[in-house]
Design an enzyme around this catalytic site. Structure first.
Site, mmCIF file in Angstrom:
data_model
loop_
_atom_site.group_PDB
_atom_site.id
_atom_site.type_symbol
_atom_site.label_atom_id
_atom_site.label_comp_id
_atom_site.label_asym_id
_atom_site.label_seq_id
_atom_site.Cartn_x
_atom_site.Cartn_y
_atom_site.Cartn_z
ATOM 1 N N ASN A 1 -7.443 -3.271 14.484
ATOM 2 C CA ASN A 1 -8.823 -3.478 14.032
ATOM 3 C C ASN A 1 -8.950 -4.637 13.049
ATOM 4 O O ASN A 1 -9.995 -4.820 12.435
ATOM 5 C CB ASN A 1 -9.386 -2.182 13.412
ATOM 6 C CG ASN A 1 -8.653 -1.770 12.133
ATOM 7 O OD1 ASN A 1 -7.752 -2.472 11.667
ATOM 8 N ND2 ASN A 1 -9.024 -0.649 11.562
ATOM 9 N N ASP B 1 0.821 -1.219 0.000
ATOM 10 C CA ASP B 1 0.000 0.000 0.000
ATOM 11 C C ASP B 1 0.851 1.264 0.000
ATOM 12 O O ASP B 1 2.071 1.205 0.191
ATOM 13 C CB ASP B 1 -0.960 -0.007 1.209
ATOM 14 C CG ASP B 1 -0.293 -0.443 2.509
ATOM 15 O OD1 ASP B 1 0.953 -0.331 2.605
ATOM 16 O OD2 ASP B 1 -0.993 -0.888 3.417
ATOM 17 N N HIS C 1 -7.185 -5.029 10.223
ATOM 18 C CA HIS C 1 -6.910 -4.771 8.800
ATOM 19 C C HIS C 1 -5.631 -5.464 8.352
ATOM 20 O O HIS C 1 -4.716 -5.716 9.140
ATOM 21 C CB HIS C 1 -6.898 -3.262 8.473
ATOM 22 C CG HIS C 1 -5.724 -2.481 8.963
ATOM 23 N ND1 HIS C 1 -5.775 -1.118 9.173
ATOM 24 C CD2 HIS C 1 -4.446 -2.832 9.265
ATOM 25 C CE1 HIS C 1 -4.589 -0.694 9.572
ATOM 26 N NE2 HIS C 1 -3.772 -1.709 9.639
ATOM 27 N N GLU D 1 -9.533 -1.941 5.476
ATOM 28 C CA GLU D 1 -10.156 -1.671 6.764
ATOM 29 C C GLU D 1 -11.397 -2.558 6.931
ATOM 30 O O GLU D 1 -11.888 -3.139 5.952
ATOM 31 C CB GLU D 1 -10.542 -0.185 6.836
ATOM 32 C CG GLU D 1 -9.358 0.779 6.711
ATOM 33 C CD GLU D 1 -8.473 0.847 7.960
ATOM 34 O OE1 GLU D 1 -8.301 -0.167 8.657
ATOM 35 O OE2 GLU D 1 -7.920 1.943 8.222
HETATM 36 P P1 PGA Z 1 2.271 -1.944 12.877
HETATM 37 O O1 PGA Z 1 1.122 -1.832 11.766
HETATM 38 O O2 PGA Z 1 3.199 -3.020 12.420
HETATM 39 O O3 PGA Z 1 2.893 -0.596 12.897
HETATM 40 O O4 PGA Z 1 1.580 -2.311 14.155
HETATM 41 C C1 PGA Z 1 0.557 -2.986 11.255
HETATM 42 C C2 PGA Z 1 -0.583 -2.642 10.336
HETATM 43 O O5 PGA Z 1 -1.300 -1.647 10.592
HETATM 44 O O6 PGA Z 1 -0.794 -3.374 9.362
#
Ligand code: PGA
Length: 262
Positions: free
Chosen positions: A135, A67, A137, A142
Site C-alpha cells: 500500500n 518501528d 507505506h 500508512e
Molecule cells: P516486507 O514488508 O519486506 O515483508 O514485504 C515491507 C514493509 O511492509 O515495509
C-alpha cells in the site's frame, strides 16, 4: 532519486550490502536506520557473511529501527526487537547498547518523543534502510500519514495486518497499533535506501518513484529527499515507465565512474 534495477532478489541484497559496507568503511561510527519485514533479511544475511569474513565491523555503529508493535515486549518472538536480535544483531559485533528499537510497552507518547531525542542526540541517521508495503507505506506510516510526521503511534490498515498475519499463530494476539518513525523523521536521514523485490511490489514502486507526491502513497515522499536510492529487482521494477532511463543512468555511472545525481 537514484533508481537501481538489478535482476534478482539476491542481487538486491548484495548491492544493498555493498552500499552499507561503503558507508561503514568511510564512517565506521555511522548511525544506521534499520527495517524489519521479509525484504531486508537477505541484506542482513549478506552483512553477517561479510562480518564473518572480516570485511565488515559494526563495533562502532549505532542503529535505530523504524518501528515496533505496541503491546509486545522485546522478548516476544514477534516483536521487532526480537526480529533484529535474531536476524542481525547477535550474529555481529554490534554493541547491544548502541541498538535502538522504539519502545511499544511504556507510555507511547513519551517513548516516541524520547526516540526522536535519542536520534538527535546520536547526531541523526546517516543511512536509513526501508522496505515498502504493497500500500506504499514506509515504516508503519500508512496511507494518509502526514508527510511531516514524527515518531508516534499509528493504527495499522487491514491490508498490513493481513500481510503480516503469516508471522502470527492462528490464535495469537496480533497488535493493531505500532510506534513508528514518522515520514518527517525518515526525510531527515542523510541518505535513504529503499529495497523492494517481487511483482507484488511493482505497483507500490511505480507510485513511489513515478506517482504524484501524496500522503496516499507515503513512499512517494522520498521524491522530496535529496539522497534517496530505490534498489529493486526486475519484478518490482516492472511497473516503471522510465526503467530504461534508470538502467542507462546506472550503466553510465559504472562506465564513467560518474556520480549520477539523485
Ligand atoms: P516486507 O514488508 O519486506 O515483508 O514485504 C515491507 C514493509 O511492509 O515495509
Amino acid at each position: 532519486m537514484r533508481v537501481i534495477i538489478v535482476e534478482s532478489p539476491q542481487a538486491v541484497a548484495q548491492c544493498a550490502a555493498d552500499l552499507v559496507c561503503q558507508q561503514l568503511r568511510q564512517h565506521p561510527d555511522s548511525v544506521l536506520g534499520l527495517a524489519t519485514g521479509s525484504t531486508p533479511v537477505a541484506l542482513y544475511q549478506a552483512l553477517i557473511q561479510r562480518y564473518r569474513s572480516n570485511q565488515l565491523s559494526l563495533s562502532q555503529t549505532t542503529s535505530f529501527n523504524l518501528d515496533e508493535y505496541v503491546g509486545l515486549p522485546p522478548s516476544h518472538p514477534q516483536s521487532y526487537r526480537h526480529f533484529m536480535e535474531e536476524q542481525l544483531f547477535r550474529h555481529t559485533d554490534i554493541d547491544p547498547g548502541k541498538t535502538h528499537v522504539p519502545d511499544g510497552m511504556s507510555d507511547t507518547e513519551q517513548s516516541a518523543s524520547a526516540y526522536e531525542q535519542a536520534i538527535s542526540d546520536a547526531g541523526g541517521i546517516d543511512l536509513q534502510i526501508l522496505g515498502i508495503g504493497q500500500n506504499g507505506h514506509i515504516g508503519f506510516n500508512e496511507p494518509g500519514s502526514s508527510l511531516s510526521s514524527r515518531t508516534r503511534v499509528k493504527t495499522l490498515t487491514p491490508s498490513t495486518l493481513e500481510a503480516n498475519r503469516r508471522f502470527f499463530a492462528d490464535d495469537e494476539f496480533q497488535p493493531h497499533l505500532a510506534i513508528t518513525m514518522g515520514i518527517g523523521t525518515i526525510l531527515d536521514c542523510r541518505q535513504v535506501l529503499l529495497l523492494a523485490t517481487g511483482k507484488a511490489k511493482a505497483e507500490a514502486i511505480r507510485r513511489c518513484v513515478e506517482g504524484p507526491l501524496s500522503a496516499a502513497c507515503p513512499a512517494s515522499s522520498l521524491q522530496l529527499h535529496q539522497h534517496a536510492t530505490v534498489l529493486v529487482d526486475a519484478d518490482a521494477a516492472s511497473g516503471l515507465e522510465h526503467s530504461e532511463y534508470y538502467r542507462w543512468c546506472e550503466e553510465q555511472r559504472q562506465r564513467l565512474g560518474h556520480p549520477s545525481g539523485h
